[in-house]
Design an enzyme around this catalytic site. Structure first.
Site, PDB file in Angstrom:
ATOM      1  N   ASP A 146       0.880  -1.169   0.000  1.00 36.53           N
ATOM      2  CA  ASP A 146       0.000   0.000   0.000  1.00 36.53           C
ATOM      3  C   ASP A 146       0.921   1.224   0.000  1.00 36.53           C
ATOM      4  O   ASP A 146       1.415   1.675   1.031  1.00 36.53           O
ATOM      5  CB  ASP A 146      -0.885  -0.026   1.255  1.00 36.53           C
ATOM      6  CG  ASP A 146      -1.861   1.142   1.297  1.00 36.53           C
ATOM      7  OD1 ASP A 146      -1.615   2.149   0.606  1.00 36.53           O
ATOM      8  OD2 ASP A 146      -2.860   1.047   2.021  1.00 36.53           O
ATOM      9  N   GLY A 153       4.440  -1.556  17.502  1.00 35.53           N
ATOM     10  CA  GLY A 153       3.889  -2.481  16.501  1.00 35.53           C
ATOM     11  C   GLY A 153       4.707  -2.416  15.228  1.00 35.53           C
ATOM     12  O   GLY A 153       4.231  -1.984  14.183  1.00 35.53           O
ATOM     13  N   ASP A 158       6.930  -5.514  18.950  1.00 39.23           N
ATOM     14  CA  ASP A 158       5.747  -6.176  18.372  1.00 39.23           C
ATOM     15  C   ASP A 158       5.491  -7.471  19.114  1.00 39.23           C
ATOM     16  O   ASP A 158       6.423  -8.190  19.447  1.00 39.23           O
ATOM     17  CB  ASP A 158       5.913  -6.438  16.868  1.00 39.23           C
ATOM     18  CG  ASP A 158       4.562  -6.516  16.161  1.00 39.23           C
ATOM     19  OD1 ASP A 158       3.747  -7.369  16.542  1.00 39.23           O
ATOM     20  OD2 ASP A 158       4.313  -5.708  15.260  1.00 39.23           O
ATOM     21  N   ILE A 218       3.280  -4.019  24.069  1.00 45.02           N
ATOM     22  CA  ILE A 218       3.902  -2.801  24.609  1.00 45.02           C
ATOM     23  C   ILE A 218       3.456  -2.598  26.065  1.00 45.02           C
ATOM     24  O   ILE A 218       4.213  -2.079  26.892  1.00 45.02           O
ATOM     25  CB  ILE A 218       3.566  -1.564  23.729  1.00 45.02           C
ATOM     26  CG1 ILE A 218       4.356  -0.339  24.170  1.00 45.02           C
ATOM     27  CG2 ILE A 218       2.077  -1.236  23.728  1.00 45.02           C
ATOM     28  CD1 ILE A 218       5.774  -0.336  23.818  1.00 45.02           C
ATOM     29  N   GLU A 238       1.979   2.658  13.126  1.00 43.99           N
ATOM     30  CA  GLU A 238       0.911   2.580  12.123  1.00 43.99           C
ATOM     31  C   GLU A 238      -0.148   1.707  12.758  1.00 43.99           C
ATOM     32  O   GLU A 238      -0.058   0.492  12.723  1.00 43.99           O
ATOM     33  CB  GLU A 238       1.469   2.004  10.825  1.00 43.99           C
ATOM     34  CG  GLU A 238       0.571   2.306   9.651  1.00 43.99           C
ATOM     35  CD  GLU A 238      -0.650   1.386   9.582  1.00 43.99           C
ATOM     36  OE1 GLU A 238      -1.611   1.611  10.374  1.00 43.99           O
ATOM     37  OE2 GLU A 238      -0.622   0.471   8.763  1.00 43.99           O
ATOM     38  N   GLU A 283     -10.010  -1.898  15.728  1.00 40.98           N
ATOM     39  CA  GLU A 283      -8.802  -2.617  16.130  1.00 40.98           C
ATOM     40  C   GLU A 283      -8.260  -2.062  17.451  1.00 40.98           C
ATOM     41  O   GLU A 283      -7.480  -2.713  18.125  1.00 40.98           O
ATOM     42  CB  GLU A 283      -7.722  -2.501  15.036  1.00 40.98           C
ATOM     43  CG  GLU A 283      -6.594  -3.478  15.152  1.00 40.98           C
ATOM     44  CD  GLU A 283      -5.560  -3.279  14.030  1.00 40.98           C
ATOM     45  OE1 GLU A 283      -4.476  -3.832  14.166  1.00 40.98           O
ATOM     46  OE2 GLU A 283      -5.850  -2.592  13.046  1.00 40.98           O
ATOM     47  N   SER A 298      -3.028   1.323  22.591  1.00 41.61           N
ATOM     48  CA  SER A 298      -1.668   0.890  22.947  1.00 41.61           C
ATOM     49  C   SER A 298      -0.657   2.013  22.715  1.00 41.61           C
ATOM     50  O   SER A 298       0.303   2.164  23.468  1.00 41.61           O
ATOM     51  CB  SER A 298      -1.261  -0.334  22.120  1.00 41.61           C
ATOM     52  OG  SER A 298      -2.172  -1.376  22.353  1.00 41.61           O
ATOM     53  N   HIS A 311      -5.428   0.084   1.302  1.00 42.24           N
ATOM     54  CA  HIS A 311      -5.931  -1.222   1.751  1.00 42.24           C
ATOM     55  C   HIS A 311      -7.039  -1.072   2.794  1.00 42.24           C
ATOM     56  O   HIS A 311      -7.707  -2.045   3.126  1.00 42.24           O
ATOM     57  CB  HIS A 311      -4.790  -2.099   2.277  1.00 42.24           C
ATOM     58  CG  HIS A 311      -4.302  -1.741   3.642  1.00 42.24           C
ATOM     59  ND1 HIS A 311      -3.521  -0.641   3.893  1.00 42.24           N
ATOM     60  CD2 HIS A 311      -4.509  -2.329   4.844  1.00 42.24           C
ATOM     61  CE1 HIS A 311      -3.264  -0.586   5.191  1.00 42.24           C
ATOM     62  NE2 HIS A 311      -3.842  -1.596   5.784  1.00 42.24           N
TER      63      HIS A 311
END
Ligand code: SAH
Length: 520
Positions: free
Chosen positions: A225, A252, A274, A302, A318, A327, A332, A468
């Protein structure tokens, strides 16, 4: 296959499915690989510890030691409570000193003759005994010694089985309590009750969430993307003064792409975190690009790990999901911000807008809703009640927009607090075409703004290159007739699903209707 529908959709799994077409060829390939592995293990024999005999496997070697030399290695390990290192040192001690089997019996409890660190060095190359886990060796001792299972081993196995059973009973009990709680909640509409069990279920859901990010397909999709990835890249490469000599946290990190951009932009140190297993790939990727001195990778949530630094200057992440907030990963990022961001530090991207527009697309409406009136000659109209409340993630044709877009919420990641991620907002859509409004579309825009000499932004709206994230469509079961120039007023509420906080509930109040949609 990813069970959890995450914010990037399940196409990653679909991609994987496509790749597994042509099964026959792959099966052949697999078989070959197995044969190859078997051959390889055949060719790697084990030399006995006390004589020159070469044995076909570790268990054959253990059997041989027991039968020929009267030494039960599992007994020795247990007697001296050897951990992995102790075991390795013992093997290398026996091999280097060529001591006889009898010297292993009657050893004092301490000091052991292989105490020195020198015995960590392998004596034989590719010594399969060194690759054997002493714990496993003890557990399988019954079957590899004299062929009869010792009383101790049986006791050990019984205890282990009893423990496993107790754990399973415990799990069943939790599931029972949870089911009761869910039924009770559904009946009374109240929340609460057995929070412990609910929390455990959430943990499982989180596991599914992170395992969905363990598949490479989803990362390929994100990296491909270009609107998304190039915006992050351009922001960092075009604003090196922000990054020079700074400590950066990447919440992440996935494949590590943002961390590597930050390192190239001049960051002094990047800490990349992550929880998904994709981080193991990131470790290889970072090494392959000689950035291991700059980027420290940490596997974990995290919220659960401790960073090797007290404060960071910049947080990049991101985290965006459908309609921005699906989500709940921003939670976080805010956690990391509140704990680790130094005074004067910044979170990027920093500004985000959520926008709505009216859609008039009779054909799409027909495809999604009227479709159920006649399916191969059968009436499935009852399905409409199930279909309508599910928001649809798809690309909206810009020509089908029948209003100007309107921003319903702006989020500043440097100052927003958790409770503000659930909100109600009045909106007013300025209608541009006289027609039927068949749906409302939602999308978001992202800005890298704070302190940037060169600001960067991207939009996920229908008017520009698709991403996306596509757009989020809320179909109206009964279209609303609108006139050009009219203002279609309404109210939107966005909140987290109580039992699945990673999914969203979106309620529209439009004319005199109230419609609630799930986004899962
Ligand atoms: N930064 C990468 C990946 C973004 S996808 C890129 O831009 O390509 C989001 C990633 O965040 C996923 O890999 C997911 O596993 C991870 N993630 C989400 N919540 C997290 C948390 N609380 N702790 C650690 N990692 C998290």
């Amino acid at each position: 296959m990813a069970e959890y529908t995450n914010a990037r959709g399940n196409e990653a799994a679909e991609d994987l499915h496509e790749l597994s077409d042509g099964e026959e060829e792959e099966e052949d390939g697999d078989e070959e690989q197995w044969q190859w592995m078997e051959e390889e293990s055949d060719s790697r024999s084990v030399t006995c510890l006390f004589c020159d005999r070469s044995l076909r496997s570790v268990s054959a070697a253990l059997q041989h030691c027991s039968a020929e030399h009267r030494v039960d290695l599992a007994d020795v390990i247990r007697k001296h409570s050897l951990d992995d290192y102790g075991y390795i040192k013992m093997i290398n001690f026996i091999r280097s000193t060529k001591c006889s089997a009898s010297c292993l019996t009657g050893l004092p409890d301490a000091p052991l003759p292989w105490e020195s660190e020198d015995f960590l060095r392998p004596v034989l190359q590719d010594d399969l005994l060194l690759q054997t886990d002493p714990e496993e060796l003890c557990a399988s001792e019954g079957s590899c010694s004299s062929g009869t299972v010792s009383h101790d081993a049986l006791l050990h196995r019984t205890e282990a089985a009893e423990e496993a059973l107790a754990r399973a009973m415990d799990d069943l009990n939790k599931i029972k309590l949870l089911t009761q709680d869910l039924i009770l909640n559904a009946e009374t509409g109240r929340s609460g009750g057995n929070l412990g069990a609910v929390a455990e279920l959430r943990e499982d859901e989180d596991e599914a969430y992170f395992s969905s990010y363990g598949h490479y397909g989803i990362h390929e999709k994100m990296l491909k993307d270009k609107v998304r990835t190039e915006s992050y890249r351009d922001f960092m490469y075009r604003n090196p003064e922000l990054f020079r000599d700074k400590v950066v946290l990447d919440v992440g990190c996935g494949t590590g792409i943002l961390s590597m951009f930050a390192a190239r932009a001049g960051a002094k140190q990047v800490i990349a975190v992550d929880q998904s297993s994709i981080i193991y790939q990131a470790m290889d990727i970072v090494r392959a690009n000689q950035l291991e001195d700059k980027i420290t990778l940490i596997k974990g949530r995290i919220e659960d790990i401790k960073l090797p630094v007290e404060k960071v200057d910049i947080i990049i992440s991101e985290w965006m999901g459908y309609l921005l907030l699906f989500e709940s990963m921003l939670d976080s990022v805010l956690y990391a911000r509140d704990l680790y961001l130094a005074d004067g530090g910044s979170v990027y991207p920093d500004l985000c807008n959520i926008s709505l527009a009216a859609v008039g697309d009779a054909q799409k409406h027909q495809d999604h809703i009227a479709f159920w009136d006649d399916v191969y000659g059968f009436n499935m109209a009852c399905m409409k009640k199930a279909v309508v409340p599910e928001a649809v993630v798809e690309v909206v044709n810009a020509d089908s927009l029948i209003s100007e877009p309107t921003v319903i919420q702006t989020i500043d990641c440097n100052s927003v607090c958790l409770s503000e991620l659930e909100f109600t907002s009045d909106f007013c859509l300025k209608i541009t075409n006289s027609t039927d409004c068949t749906a409302i579309v939602g999308y978001f825009d992202i800005f890298f703004d704070k302190g940037c000499g060169n600001k960067v932004m991207f939009s996920t709206g229908p008017q520009v290159t698709k991403t996306h994230w596509k757009q989020t469509v809320f179909l109206l079961e009964r279209p609303v007739s609108v006139q050009a120039g009219e203002e279609l007023k309404g109210k939107i509420t966005v909140r987290k699903h109580k039992r699945d906080p990673r999914s969203l509930l979106v309620t529209f109040e439009l004319r005199d209707r109230k419609l609630t949609y799930g986004l899962q």
